[in-house]
Motif scaffolding. Sequence first.
Motif, PDB file in Angstrom:
ATOM      1  N   ARG A   1       0.811  -1.222   0.000  1.00 12.03           N
ATOM      2  CA  ARG A   1       0.000   0.000   0.000  1.00 12.03           C
ATOM      3  C   ARG A   1       0.844   1.273   0.000  1.00 12.03           C
ATOM      4  NH1 ARG A   1      -3.863  -1.854   4.910  1.00 12.03           N
ATOM      5  NH2 ARG A   1      -1.799  -2.444   5.667  1.00 12.03           N
ATOM      6  N   PHE A   2       1.895   1.324   0.820  1.00 13.41           N
ATOM      7  CA  PHE A   2       2.737   2.521   0.845  1.00 13.41           C
ATOM      8  C   PHE A   2       3.541   2.638  -0.452  1.00 13.41           C
ATOM      9  CE2 PHE A   2       2.021   1.863   5.404  1.00 13.41           C
ATOM     10  CZ  PHE A   2       1.641   3.140   5.779  1.00 13.41           C
ATOM     11  N   ARG A   3       3.974   1.520  -0.972  1.00 14.15           N
ATOM     12  CA  ARG A   3       4.711   1.538  -2.239  1.00 14.15           C
ATOM     13  C   ARG A   3       3.822   2.083  -3.353  1.00 14.15           C
ATOM     14  NH1 ARG A   3       7.568  -3.677  -5.241  1.00 14.15           N
ATOM     15  NH2 ARG A   3       8.231  -2.554  -7.110  1.00 14.15           N
ATOM     16  N   LYS A   4       2.576   1.692  -3.380  1.00 12.76           N
ATOM     17  CA  LYS A   4       1.656   2.158  -4.418  1.00 12.76           C
ATOM     18  C   LYS A   4       1.452   3.665  -4.327  1.00 12.76           C
ATOM     19  CE  LYS A   4      -3.011   1.370  -6.218  1.00 12.76           C
ATOM     20  NZ  LYS A   4      -4.275   0.592  -6.032  1.00 12.76           N
ATOM     21  N   LEU A   5       1.362   4.203  -3.110  1.00 12.65           N
ATOM     22  CA  LEU A   5       1.177   5.646  -2.939  1.00 12.65           C
ATOM     23  C   LEU A   5       2.399   6.428  -3.413  1.00 12.65           C
ATOM     24  CD1 LEU A   5      -0.555   5.881   0.561  1.00 12.65           C
ATOM     25  CD2 LEU A   5      -1.565   6.439  -1.648  1.00 12.65           C
ATOM     26  N   LEU A   6       3.577   5.928  -3.122  1.00  7.90           N
ATOM     27  CA  LEU A   6       4.807   6.632  -3.475  1.00  7.90           C
ATOM     28  C   LEU A   6       5.160   6.509  -4.950  1.00  7.90           C
ATOM     29  CD1 LEU A   6       7.256   5.876  -0.532  1.00  7.90           C
ATOM     30  CD2 LEU A   6       6.516   8.140  -1.279  1.00  7.90           C
ATOM     31  N   GLY A   7       4.902   5.366  -5.520  1.00  7.86           N
ATOM     32  CA  GLY A   7       5.397   5.068  -6.853  1.00  7.86           C
ATOM     33  C   GLY A   7       6.720   4.321  -6.747  1.00  7.86           C
ATOM     34  N   THR A   8       7.003   3.530  -7.759  1.00  7.17           N
ATOM     35  CA  THR A   8       8.173   2.645  -7.705  1.00  7.17           C
ATOM     36  C   THR A   8       9.480   3.413  -7.560  1.00  7.17           C
ATOM     37  OG1 THR A   8       7.020   0.996  -9.048  1.00  7.17           O
ATOM     38  CG2 THR A   8       9.419   0.808  -8.892  1.00  7.17           C
ATOM     39  N   HIS A   9       9.642   4.503  -8.310  1.00  5.62           N
ATOM     40  CA  HIS A   9      10.908   5.233  -8.279  1.00  5.62           C
ATOM     41  C   HIS A   9      11.186   5.791  -6.884  1.00  5.62           C
ATOM     42  CE1 HIS A   9      14.224   7.755  -9.606  1.00  5.62           C
ATOM     43  NE2 HIS A   9      13.637   8.783  -9.009  1.00  5.62           N
ATOM     44  N   ALA A  10      10.191   6.462  -6.280  1.00  5.19           N
ATOM     45  CA  ALA A  10      10.389   7.031  -4.944  1.00  5.19           C
ATOM     46  C   ALA A  10      10.564   5.932  -3.905  1.00  5.19           C
ATOM     47  CB  ALA A  10       9.206   7.931  -4.580  1.00  5.19           C
ATOM     48  N   TRP A  11       9.804   4.861  -4.032  1.00  6.57           N
ATOM     49  CA  TRP A  11       9.910   3.752  -3.086  1.00  6.57           C
ATOM     50  C   TRP A  11      11.310   3.159  -3.079  1.00  6.57           C
ATOM     51  CZ3 TRP A  11       7.329   1.646   0.854  1.00  6.57           C
ATOM     52  CH2 TRP A  11       7.608   0.334   1.218  1.00  6.57           C
ATOM     53  N   ASP A  12      11.872   2.965  -4.272  1.00  5.46           N
ATOM     54  CA  ASP A  12      13.203   2.369  -4.369  1.00  5.46           C
ATOM     55  C   ASP A  12      14.287   3.293  -3.826  1.00  5.46           C
ATOM     56  OD1 ASP A  12      12.106   0.130  -5.479  1.00  5.46           O
ATOM     57  OD2 ASP A  12      12.568   0.680  -7.551  1.00  5.46           O
ATOM     58  N   MET A  13      13.978   4.584  -3.661  1.00  6.81           N
ATOM     59  CA  MET A  13      14.932   5.529  -3.102  1.00  6.81           C
ATOM     60  C   MET A  13      15.145   5.303  -1.602  1.00  6.81           C
ATOM     61  SD  MET A  13      14.565   9.690  -2.919  1.00  6.81           S
ATOM     62  CE  MET A  13      13.991   9.742  -4.618  1.00  6.81           C
ATOM     63  N   LEU A  14      14.136   4.744  -0.945  1.00  2.00           N
ATOM     64  CA  LEU A  14      14.194   4.566   0.504  1.00  2.00           C
ATOM     65  C   LEU A  14      15.216   3.516   0.913  1.00  2.00           C
ATOM     66  CD1 LEU A  14      10.358   4.499   1.217  1.00  2.00           C
ATOM     67  CD2 LEU A  14      11.934   6.291   1.978  1.00  2.00           C
ATOM     68  N   PRO A  15      15.770   3.652   2.128  1.00  2.00           N
ATOM     69  CA  PRO A  15      16.638   2.587   2.655  1.00  2.00           C
ATOM     70  C   PRO A  15      15.869   1.268   2.759  1.00  2.00           C
ATOM     71  CG  PRO A  15      16.861   4.580   3.967  1.00  2.00           C
ATOM     72  CD  PRO A  15      15.702   4.812   3.042  1.00  2.00           C
ATOM     73  N   VAL A  16      16.584   0.178   2.600  1.00  3.64           N
ATOM     74  CA  VAL A  16      15.955  -1.142   2.645  1.00  3.64           C
ATOM     75  C   VAL A  16      15.208  -1.357   3.958  1.00  3.64           C
ATOM     76  CG1 VAL A  16      16.405  -3.624   2.650  1.00  3.64           C
ATOM     77  CG2 VAL A  16      17.619  -2.136   1.049  1.00  3.64           C
ATOM     78  N   ALA A  17      15.770  -0.895   5.068  1.00  5.29           N
ATOM     79  CA  ALA A  17      15.138  -1.109   6.379  1.00  5.29           C
ATOM     80  C   ALA A  17      13.775  -0.438   6.456  1.00  5.29           C
ATOM     81  CB  ALA A  17      16.047  -0.593   7.489  1.00  5.29           C
TER      82      ALA A  17
END
Length: 224
Positions: free
Chosen positions: A26-42
Amino acid sequence: MRLTQLRRPRTEAPLPLAGDDVFDGRFRKLLGTHAWDMLPVAIRTRFSKRLRQGRSNAYQGVVTRMQMSGPGFCLAHAARLVGAPLPYDIRSVDQPAVVVVTEDVATNGQFWIRQYGRRGEFPQTVHSSKRFQGPTGLEEYIGFGIGMALNIEATPTALLFKSDHYFLQLFGMRMRLPGWLSPGALVIGHHELGNNRFTFTLSLRSRRFGELISQEAVFRDAKE
């Protein structure tokens, strides 16, 4: 003030559950793939878990900073009339803090409970419900018909939740509050520290009075 008729939100079919939790997109969908992948893995890991009904994740930590201006003090204590959604006691600094996240199956959301120790007093408890609905796709309810729509942003080190607008929901109607009735711009941050630790930050800022309330707390990851 804008008045709109509420529609019953559509909920997704429950994900097939195996074990204690499953992937939550759900949070990934809100952010979009590009922004989501920017986040730290943790951070991606913490916000990609959907718990089985009846289970919770608990994060333990300590409040490291708490500041309030005069207007902020008045606002935080006035808000105690509607469940104390804002931290209101500087005696919470260096005291234990606990965050508990539980899946809200009925609304396809999450219950969040935050507890801040207060030196010589009972802890303050803040409860809210995050729901994946509304014009921004994410809203937070504190009870008494009061809520706010949230925008989320990603940085290389943090996930940020920023207030878009506040609203009052009563008798099946939703009223968007005008700016002059809003408490201010709220930004909540989840900042990665590494070694299974993260910082929670809260900042409430008013155009007229500047920063009203600022809080920081450091937490450790929940035990599996």
